[in-house]
Design an enzyme around this catalytic site. Structure first.
Site, PDB file in Angstrom:
ATOM      1  N   HIS A  83       1.180  -4.863   2.006  1.00 15.83           N
ATOM      2  CA  HIS A  83       2.603  -5.097   2.257  1.00 15.83           C
ATOM      3  C   HIS A  83       3.314  -3.807   2.667  1.00 15.83           C
ATOM      4  O   HIS A  83       3.975  -3.742   3.693  1.00 15.83           O
ATOM      5  CB  HIS A  83       3.234  -5.691   0.988  1.00 15.83           C
ATOM      6  N   GLU A  84       3.147  -2.768   1.860  1.00  9.29           N
ATOM      7  CA  GLU A  84       3.854  -1.506   2.150  1.00  9.29           C
ATOM      8  C   GLU A  84       3.294  -0.863   3.430  1.00  9.29           C
ATOM      9  O   GLU A  84       4.029  -0.198   4.159  1.00  9.29           O
ATOM     10  CB  GLU A  84       3.757  -0.546   0.963  1.00  9.29           C
ATOM     11  N   HIS A 143       5.249  -2.273   6.291  1.00 10.98           N
ATOM     12  CA  HIS A 143       6.543  -1.576   6.443  1.00 10.98           C
ATOM     13  C   HIS A 143       6.324  -0.223   7.137  1.00 10.98           C
ATOM     14  O   HIS A 143       7.082   0.175   8.020  1.00 10.98           O
ATOM     15  CB  HIS A 143       7.166  -1.313   5.069  1.00 10.98           C
ATOM     16  N   GLU A 147      10.957  -6.681   6.654  1.00  8.12           N
ATOM     17  CA  GLU A 147      10.130  -7.511   5.776  1.00  8.12           C
ATOM     18  C   GLU A 147       9.145  -8.349   6.592  1.00  8.12           C
ATOM     19  O   GLU A 147       8.054  -8.667   6.121  1.00  8.12           O
ATOM     20  CB  GLU A 147      11.042  -8.402   4.919  1.00  8.12           C
TER      21      GLU A 147
END
Ligand code: ZN
Length: 511
Positions: A267-268, A271, A306
């Protein structure tokens, strides 16, 4: 022409300096969440608040207004597509917005944030909503006051959500959420009707060193550039950038639950790929600065940001193809813990669906229902149609209606999220908008490139990264989320591709 003599030079220098200050504030935030001893919290809070105020003062300074006037006059002479037009328009919008909000109100909100957060921590520890209620009441009252200063026409919530998702309103969200709810609930019912997947192996003992080694391999595999980044551990994972040349991510290693760091790191990384992919020409410009939220960031809206994290986390790493290809590597890292499971079993375990109480632990199918609940409630709190005292009752009732689970106490109910205590009213929609945007982007990339899935299935993620760089990353904040969606998919935000993605993944029987 010499750069210093252009009509934009003075404005560029002022925005560049504001960006420097905000990046410095972000370094302090990164440190406070990774390295800082607990004792530093109070003075660090002051240091960050001071830097943010310095940036705001620089923006509101007469020299900025003068430089903006000069730049605006020059930008009017350029072609309609010239980025200079968007640049001056964004500075103008931020300047006008901050001028409408009295400094005293901003200070009042900052002071309340400190108090409310402390009250929330205690209220959650004791699971006693009454301790937090008066602070929430003040937060909503000041949010309403702030919204009235900023200006709104349909609903006061519109002014709050605009800071995170420009263009969205209470009404547009109501329509989007109604469509999502109607699409998701039948898929959830079908997924729940199947026998639950075996998951016991996810909770075995996974030493941190092994998780870290796999996480670093995973981030690099997806394209994260460690020459311009680093991966550290933290309690609440996040990504933060200090220009595109230094984009850091953090993750949390839960020794007895492997998916936390696996999917958290993915997830990160998503980003971070966005921030590392912003055009170098935009460094220190308004296209890498959120002048409204006063935050140095290259992504254009919270939802678009996101979307990139969700795309890599859910569409790529939480996929059958990914584990078919890479499960052997994970198994080699943890041979004893994963001896009695295969790639398909692992995939089924990490796509298991089960309605629960906690948003941050929710699976893909139930996550958005948690978000919708919060948005519905914060709208009602802001317009006064729901009183703070009635909030826990309505919360518990809605969770039972949507997810069929009973909230046992406030800590696992209305007190679980930090957002309202920090004054972040209007930020929840971005989570769901990220999910919707990710699916819309993937859908259009696949239509344009029929071979994309095959390339991804081979473990080559560079083609996808290249297409996302073209469509999204390189532009920084030059375009709004919808402008970017129209440019790359031909459509503004729409729920259809996301519902289709969830149906394919969760409604169909395992094959
Ligand atoms: Zn995120």
């Amino acid at each position: 022409m010499n750069a210093s003599s252009t009509p934009y030079a003075a404005l560029d220098e002022r925005i560049g300096a504001i960006n420097d200050v905000l990046n410095a504030a972000s370094v302090l935030v990164w440190d406070s969440r990774t390295m800082m001893p607990a004792g530093g919290a109070a003075s660090r809070g002051q240091q960050i608040a001071t830097l943010t105020r310095v940036a705001l003062d620089m923006l509101l300074h007469a020299d900025t207004a003068r430089a903006l006037d000069t730049a605006e006059a020059a930008a009017q002479q350029t072609a309609p597509e010239d980025p200079r037009r968007a640049m001056v328009a964004q500075v103008r919008e931020a300047l006008e917005l901050h001028r409408r909000v009295p400094a005293a109100l901003t200070q009042q909100r900052a002071a309340l944030r400190t108090e409310a957060q402390a009250a929330w921590i205690e209220a959650r520890a004791r699971s006693d909503f009454a301790l937090f209620a008066p602070h929430l009441k003040s937060t909503m009252a000041l949010s309403r006051e702030h919204a009235d200063c900023v200006g709104w026409s349909g609903h006061p919530y519109d002014a709050m959500v605009a800071a995170y998702e420009p263009g969205e309103t209470a009404e547009s969200l109501r329509r989007l959420f109604a469509e999502l709810r109607a699409g998701i609930l039948p898929i959830l019912a079908q997924a729940r009707a199947r026998p639950p997947a075996r998951r016991d192996f996810l909770f075995r003992d996974f030493p941190e060193d092994g998780q870290r080694a796999f996480g670093r391999w995973l981030a690099a595999q997806l394209g994260y550039d460690f020459q311009r980044g680093r991966l550290d551990s933290t309690v609440h994972p996040f990504e933060v950038s200090f220009t595109r040349e230094d984009v850091r991510i953090t993750t949390r290693y839960n020794r007895n639950f492997l998916p936390a760091s696996l999917f958290g790191t993915a997830h990160e990384t998503g980003h971070a790929l966005y921030e590392q992919g912003v055009s170098s020409a935009y460094t220190r410009t308004v296209f890498a600065t959120d002048l409204i939220g006063l935050y140095a960031v290259g992504g254009t809206s919270f939802g678009m940001h996101e979307s990139q994290s969700r795309l890599w986390e859910n569409h790529i790493v939480r996929s059958r193809d990914f584990w078919r290809l890479h499960f052997a590597r994970l198994q080699a890292q943890f041979p004893a813990q994963l001896a009695d499971v295969d790639a398909e079993g692992f995939y089924r375990a990490v796509t298991h669906t089960e309605p629960g109480l906690i948003r941050v632990e929710a699976d893909e199918l139930t996550y958005d229902l948690h978000v919708m609940l919060r948005v519905e409630l914060e709208c009602a709190l802001m317009d006064g149609s729901l009183g703070v005292a009635d909030l826990p009752g309505v919360w518990n009732e809605t969770i039972r209606r949507d997810l069929g689970v009973t909230v046992p106490d406030d800590a696992r109910g209305v007190l679980q999220d930090i957002h309202w205590s920090t004054g972040y009213v209007g930020s929840f929609p971005s989570y769901t908008i990220g999910n919707v945007t990710a699916a819309q982007l993937m859908d259009s990339l696949r239509r344009r490139d029929a071979g994309l899935d095959e390339v991804i299935a081979r473990g080559d993620y560079a083609a996808l990264a290249g297409q996302l760089r073209d469509a999204v990353w390189q532009h920084g904040r030059r375009f709004t989320r919808d402008e970017m969606l129209v440019r790359s998919t031909g459509r503004t935000l729409e729920a259809g591709p996301y519902i289709a993605y969830l149906r394919d993944k969760y409604a169909a029987a395992p094959h």
